[in-house]
Each structure stands twice: as structure tokens, then as C-alpha cells.
Write a protein that holds these residues in place. Structure first.
Motif, mmCIF file in Angstrom:
data_model
loop_
_atom_site.group_PDB
_atom_site.id
_atom_site.type_symbol
_atom_site.label_atom_id
_atom_site.label_comp_id
_atom_site.label_asym_id
_atom_site.label_seq_id
_atom_site.Cartn_x
_atom_site.Cartn_y
_atom_site.Cartn_z
ATOM 1 N N LEU A 226 40.484 -32.270 6.043
ATOM 2 C CA LEU A 226 40.487 -32.724 4.656
ATOM 3 C C LEU A 226 39.715 -34.042 4.522
ATOM 4 O O LEU A 226 38.943 -34.225 3.571
ATOM 5 C CB LEU A 226 41.923 -32.893 4.169
ATOM 6 N N ALA A 227 39.899 -34.941 5.487
ATOM 7 C CA ALA A 227 39.218 -36.239 5.437
ATOM 8 C C ALA A 227 37.704 -36.075 5.482
ATOM 9 O O ALA A 227 36.968 -36.887 4.894
ATOM 10 C CB ALA A 227 39.686 -37.112 6.595
ATOM 11 N N LYS A 228 37.244 -35.021 6.157
ATOM 12 C CA LYS A 228 35.804 -34.800 6.298
ATOM 13 C C LYS A 228 35.209 -34.026 5.124
ATOM 14 O O LYS A 228 33.992 -33.855 5.047
ATOM 15 C CB LYS A 228 35.534 -34.054 7.607
ATOM 16 N N SER A 229 36.062 -33.555 4.213
ATOM 17 C CA SER A 229 35.583 -32.753 3.097
ATOM 18 C C SER A 229 35.173 -33.654 1.934
ATOM 19 O O SER A 229 35.487 -34.847 1.888
ATOM 20 C CB SER A 229 36.672 -31.780 2.640
ATOM 21 N N GLY A 230 34.522 -33.067 0.973
ATOM 22 C CA GLY A 230 34.015 -33.832 -0.156
ATOM 23 C C GLY A 230 35.091 -34.481 -0.999
ATOM 24 O O GLY A 230 34.898 -35.573 -1.538
ATOM 25 N N ASP A 231 36.256 -33.825 -1.134
ATOM 26 C CA ASP A 231 37.317 -34.374 -1.985
ATOM 27 C C ASP A 231 38.383 -35.117 -1.192
ATOM 28 O O ASP A 231 39.396 -35.517 -1.749
ATOM 29 C CB ASP A 231 37.972 -33.264 -2.804
ATOM 30 N N GLY A 232 38.136 -35.305 0.121
ATOM 31 C CA GLY A 232 39.167 -35.905 0.956
ATOM 32 C C GLY A 232 38.876 -37.322 1.408
ATOM 33 O O GLY A 232 39.553 -37.837 2.302
ATOM 34 N N THR A 233 37.905 -37.988 0.816
ATOM 35 C CA THR A 233 37.561 -39.353 1.211
ATOM 36 C C THR A 233 38.788 -40.264 1.126
ATOM 37 O O THR A 233 39.489 -40.272 0.116
ATOM 38 C CB THR A 233 36.446 -39.923 0.315
ATOM 39 N N GLY A 234 39.032 -40.992 2.208
ATOM 40 C CA GLY A 234 40.183 -41.888 2.242
ATOM 41 C C GLY A 234 41.425 -41.273 2.841
ATOM 42 O O GLY A 234 42.432 -41.961 3.041
ATOM 43 N N THR A 235 41.393 -39.977 3.140
ATOM 44 C CA THR A 235 42.541 -39.311 3.777
ATOM 45 C C THR A 235 42.708 -39.839 5.193
ATOM 46 O O THR A 235 41.748 -39.891 5.964
ATOM 47 C CB THR A 235 42.326 -37.784 3.825
ATOM 48 N N HIS A 236 43.918 -40.221 5.542
ATOM 49 C CA HIS A 236 44.162 -40.761 6.880
ATOM 50 C C HIS A 236 45.586 -40.423 7.300
ATOM 51 O O HIS A 236 46.500 -40.371 6.476
ATOM 52 C CB HIS A 236 43.976 -42.277 6.905
ATOM 53 N N ALA A 237 45.763 -40.179 8.602
ATOM 54 C CA ALA A 237 47.078 -39.837 9.142
ATOM 55 C C ALA A 237 47.540 -40.903 10.127
ATOM 56 O O ALA A 237 46.727 -41.469 10.865
ATOM 57 C CB ALA A 237 47.039 -38.476 9.828
ATOM 58 N N THR A 238 48.830 -41.147 10.119
ATOM 59 C CA THR A 238 49.469 -41.955 11.159
ATOM 60 C C THR A 238 50.359 -41.012 11.954
ATOM 61 O O THR A 238 51.314 -40.449 11.408
ATOM 62 C CB THR A 238 50.319 -43.077 10.544
ATOM 63 N N TRP A 239 50.001 -40.832 13.202
ATOM 64 C CA TRP A 239 50.739 -39.882 14.053
ATOM 65 C C TRP A 239 51.830 -40.639 14.790
ATOM 66 O O TRP A 239 51.555 -41.568 15.554
ATOM 67 C CB TRP A 239 49.764 -39.230 15.029
ATOM 68 N N ILE A 240 53.076 -40.226 14.580
ATOM 69 C CA ILE A 240 54.224 -40.926 15.143
ATOM 70 C C ILE A 240 54.833 -40.084 16.256
ATOM 71 O O ILE A 240 55.299 -38.961 16.042
ATOM 72 C CB ILE A 240 55.271 -41.211 14.053
ATOM 73 N N LEU A 241 54.825 -40.641 17.472
ATOM 74 C CA LEU A 241 55.393 -39.972 18.644
ATOM 75 C C LEU A 241 56.592 -40.767 19.138
ATOM 76 O O LEU A 241 56.579 -42.003 19.172
ATOM 77 C CB LEU A 241 54.364 -39.868 19.774
#
Length: 460
Positions: A226-241
Motif C-alpha cells: 500500500l505504501a508503494k502505491s499511488g494512494d498510499g503515500t505516508g503509509t507506515h507500519a510499526t512492527w511490535i514483537l
């Protein structure tokens, strides 16, 4: 409301099967084949209600591994045509092309909109010993319109699965403080970003993904796409382990016995390496706090993460045993699986390729005539295969019919590498020689994941 009498004969009563999913309907097919009468009770409105909730997901297993032999025999006279055995269906395919037709053949033996609220022995709570085994089971149900009824059964096969009871955020296995109050921003499923509303929910936002298994890998890769798509600019995940990152964090990669699982791990690693996700390790969530319209996760050690817009919790599934509280079950204290089965499925030791086929012997409880099957039988272990569940119910149906020799005979052979290879990675089904070969040892052809990810109901 029916009111059975004490000491009612059990031989003429049906075998109640809880759940009209793949294993519950297979149980009914095997009972019919044995001349026994099943009564399948499904809380949802259609066959495979839970499967339909991940209809966009493509399974690891092929059609050949997802159609039960007794069910196929039952379907054959209706003109039903078996799908290509080498193809990999989605959950939607599985429900529409197999489970719904099978429920149709079973007819009035399957009831929808019926929720089981309790199971016991007629006239006996779990404390009473006197003549216990001679009494039929009493099954309390509530219908969609609110009506209640008490049914009786000669045996009970619980195939209700674990889909409806995802594990919570809390690192201690309990809901984190504030988790319930934040329910509008917390999800316990991998998002289907093909749906416009779901896509808008995550596009351009920061999302915490909690978990370390294949589902968490899938969510990370999906959000990275999604982050790499045209409408996903600014999408970011925090992965919690909850643990630290080690050599096994991302699975076996290209060396994984399950190529689809290995590729998921590599895709999750790529999401981190490419900057679409940050990993936070050793973080056991204790509380979820509001910060305006955003959420702040707080760890047991007091650490606080930067605010996020959404939280995706993928910390596993667990069985709902509440409606079985009046039965005498023998369950492993860790996995909540039958005592003899638990050592065979311990995820610390086994993957799905090393779980031996098993049947009535391993699934028997102190309460005679009650069986947990399918995902429910695995408790909190994630290594279940549909083929294994079909073997479970074949064995149980044989035992209920008095054919002990058939019940104890193993009629399923799983190769050492398992039967978990498949197209969890692919946007479109591919021929075996173009993809992974349907086994567990071939190298994955691509790391493309998108919305087509593995499902625990049919694969590992």
C-alpha cells in the motif's frame, strides 16, 4: 421447547456436529456414510461462515487436499464436478464451490442461525457420576430469532474452530488496559485492501502490527504494498514483537520447508529493510491509551511508542471452551488441546509436515462420546491441516459406528515435507510446474503477496 426424559435411549438420537465449516461438514459426510444420522448446528447464515470472512485469501493447500473423500462421494451423484486438484482456491472458492454444495446435499441435517450455548449430560452436571455414560448429551441452543431449545444427542463433535476468538493485545494473554475502549481502531484480522473502505482506513496512516507469525508477515507486506502505491503515500507500519529479532524471526526464507511461509518472512523483512516498517522488539503491551484521535501503546516495562492511527493484532487464535464447561474434558494445560494430541502438535517441536495423522485414540476425553476436532482440537497450536481434520472425523465416525479396527487404522499419509506448499504468494493460480510444485521444498517463484495470503484453515 423439547424436553427429553431422563434415561432416554441414545441409539436413535443424532450425532450433533457443532459448526458447518470444512471439518464439521466432512464429519457429517462420514457419519452418513456409516449409516449414522448427523445434525449440524451452524451459528452463521451459511456453510463456511468463518471461511467466507477470509474469502480473498488463497490457501497453501490444493483442491486435492481440501475435498474430503466421503464428502466427494456424497456430492458425486448430484452432478457436482470436482475442481482441478492441482489448483489453489481462495477461501471464497472453497466456500462456494465445495462447502455450500455439500451443505445442500446434507439438506435438513444442517441448520443455520443456531448457536450452541451449552453442552452437558442429560440430568447430570459435571460433578455427578451416577449412570453418567448411559445418559445422552443435552445441547442447549439459541436461534437467530431468540428462541431457545434443548436438543439431545448420542455424541457431540465440536468443529466450531477458533476463528471467532482471536488472542488479545496483552503480553500476558489478557486484554491490555484500554483495549476494549480502543475497539474502533483495533482489528484482529489481516486487512483486505481490495475493499475501498478498508484501504482508506490504512492509506497514509501509521499502523502498529502486533505478532510474529505468518499473519503478521502478511499484514506487514500488505501495508508495504500500500505504501508503494499511488494512494498510499505516508503509509507506515510499526512492527511490535514480544521477543527480540534472531535468525529465525523471519522464518526459514528460501530454505523454509514451506516456500510460501518462507517467502512471507522474506517479504516482511523487505518491508523493514525498505523503510516501510520499523521493528520494536521485546515489547509486551500492557496498555492502550488515547492521544486525541490516535493510540499510544505502553509496554509492561513502561516504554511508550509514538502514536499510531490503527492497531492490527495478530497474536494467534484460541478455542472457546465456555459452552463445554459441564463436560469432563482432558486438555493439555498449555495448548488447551486433548492430552494425547498435544505432544504431537506442540509448535515448539512440530510444523504441519511433522504432525502425524491421528484419530479417535488421541481425541478421546474422559467424557465418552464428545470430541473436539479440526482447529478446535489443536487449541492454541497453529499447525493444522484440512487433510488432518478429515482423517480425524473419518476415525471418529468409524468409532461411533462400532468399527474399532477402521477407527484405529491410519488412512492418511503425509509426506515428511507436509502438504503445505501452495499459492499463498500468487495473484493468480499457476500450474504446479510454474509455481511451487504443490510441495514444501520448491523455491518460491515470486514474493508478490498482495491480498492473497495463506490461511490457517487449510494450510499452516
Amino acid at each position: 421447547m423439547s424436553a427429553p426424559t431422563i434415561d432416554a435411549p441414545t441409539t436413535a438420537l443424532p450425532v450433533v456436529v457443532i459448526g458447518a465449516g470444512p471439518i464439521g461438514l466432512a464429519a457429517a459426510a462420514h457419519l452418513v456414510e456409516r449409516g449414522l444420522e448427523p445434525l449440524v448446528l451452524e451459528a452463521g447464515p451459511s456453510a463456511g461462515t468463518a471461511v467466507r470472512e477470509w474469502s480473498h485469501v488463497r490457501l497453501f493447500s490444493t483442491w486435492a487436499e481440501l475435498v474430503d473423500p466421503a464428502a466427494e462421494k456424497l456430492l458425486a451423484p448430484t452432478g457436482w464436478t470436482a475442481p482441478d486438484g492441482t489448483a489453489y482456491p481462495t477461501g471464497g472458492d472453497w466456500a462456494e464451490r465445495y462447502l455450500q454444495p455439500l451443505a445442500g446435499v446434507l439438506g435438513e441435517r444442517v441448520r443455520f442461525g443456531v448457536r450452541v450455548t451449552g453442552v452437558s449430560r442429560l440430568g447430570r452436571d459435571r460433578v455427578v457420576d451416577a449412570d453418567r455414560d448411559a445418559q445422552p448429551f443435552t445441547v442447549h441452543v439459541t436461534y437467530a430469532d431468540g428462541r431457545e431449545e434443548r436438543l439431545t444427542a448420542r455424541a457431540v463433535i465440536d468443529a466450531s474452530g477458533t476463528w471467532a476468538t482471536p488472542s488479545p493485545i496483552g503480553g500476558d494473554g489478557l486484554p491490555a488496559l484500554g483495549e476494549g475502549a480502543a475497539a474502533d481502531r483495533v482489528s484482529y484480522r489481516v486487512p483486505d485492501l481490495r475493499e475501498p473502505a478498508t484501504r482508506a482506513r490504512y492509506a497514509g496512516r501509521r499502523t502498529a502490527v502486533i505478532g510474529s507469525g505468518a499473519s503478521a508477515f502478511t499484514a506487514l507486506a500488505t501495508l508495504a504494498d500500500l505504501a508503494k502505491s499511488g494512494d498510499g503515500t505516508g503509509t507506515h507500519a510499526t512492527w511490535i514483537l514480544r521477543r527480540g529479532i534472531s535468525g529465525s524471526t523471519f522464518g526459514g526464507g528460501a530454505a523454509d520447508q514451506l516456500p510460501a511461509r518462507g517467502a512471507l518472512g522474506l517479504a516482511a523483512k523487505a518491508a523493514v529493510d525498505d523503510g516501510h516498517a520499523d521493528a520494536v522488539t521485546g515489547f509486551r503491551t500492557a496498555a492502550v491509551e488515547r492521544d486525541g484521535e490516535r493510540l499510544v501503546l505502553v509496554a509492561e516495562d513502561g516504554r511508550r511508542l509514538d502514536p499510531v492511527d490503527e492497531v492490527i493484532v495478530l497474536t494467534g487464535l484460541r478455542p472457546d471452551l465456555s459452552f463445554l464447561s459441564e463436560l469432563r474434558l482432558g486438555l493439555d494445560e498449555r495448548l488447551q488441546a486433548p492430552l494425547e494430541l498435544a505432544p504431537l502438535i506442540d509448535p515448539n517441536v512440530h510444523s504441519c509436515g511433522t504432525v502425524y495423522p491421528h484419530g479417535v485414540k488421541e481425541l478421546t476425553h474422559p467424557e465418552k462420546g464428545v470430541y473436539l476436532v479440526g482447529m478446535k482440537s489443536y487449541g492454541r497450536a497453529p499447525t493444522f491441516l484440512a487433510m488432518t481434520g478429515y482423517e480425524q472425523v473419518r476415525s471418529i465416525a468409524a468409532a461411533l459406528a462400532g468399527d474399532r479396527e477402521a477407527a484405529e487404522r491410519v488412512e492418511l499419509t503425509l509426506p515428511e515435507t507436509g502438504v503445505c506448499g501452495g499459492a499463498g504468494l500468487f495473484d493468480e493460480p499457476q500450474a504446479p510446474d510454474e509455481a511451487s510444485g504443490g510441495g514444501c521444498c520448491a523455491a518460491p517463484a515470486t514474493l508478490r503477496i498482495g491480498g492473497e495470503t495463506p490461511a490457517s484453515s487449510g494450510g499452516c
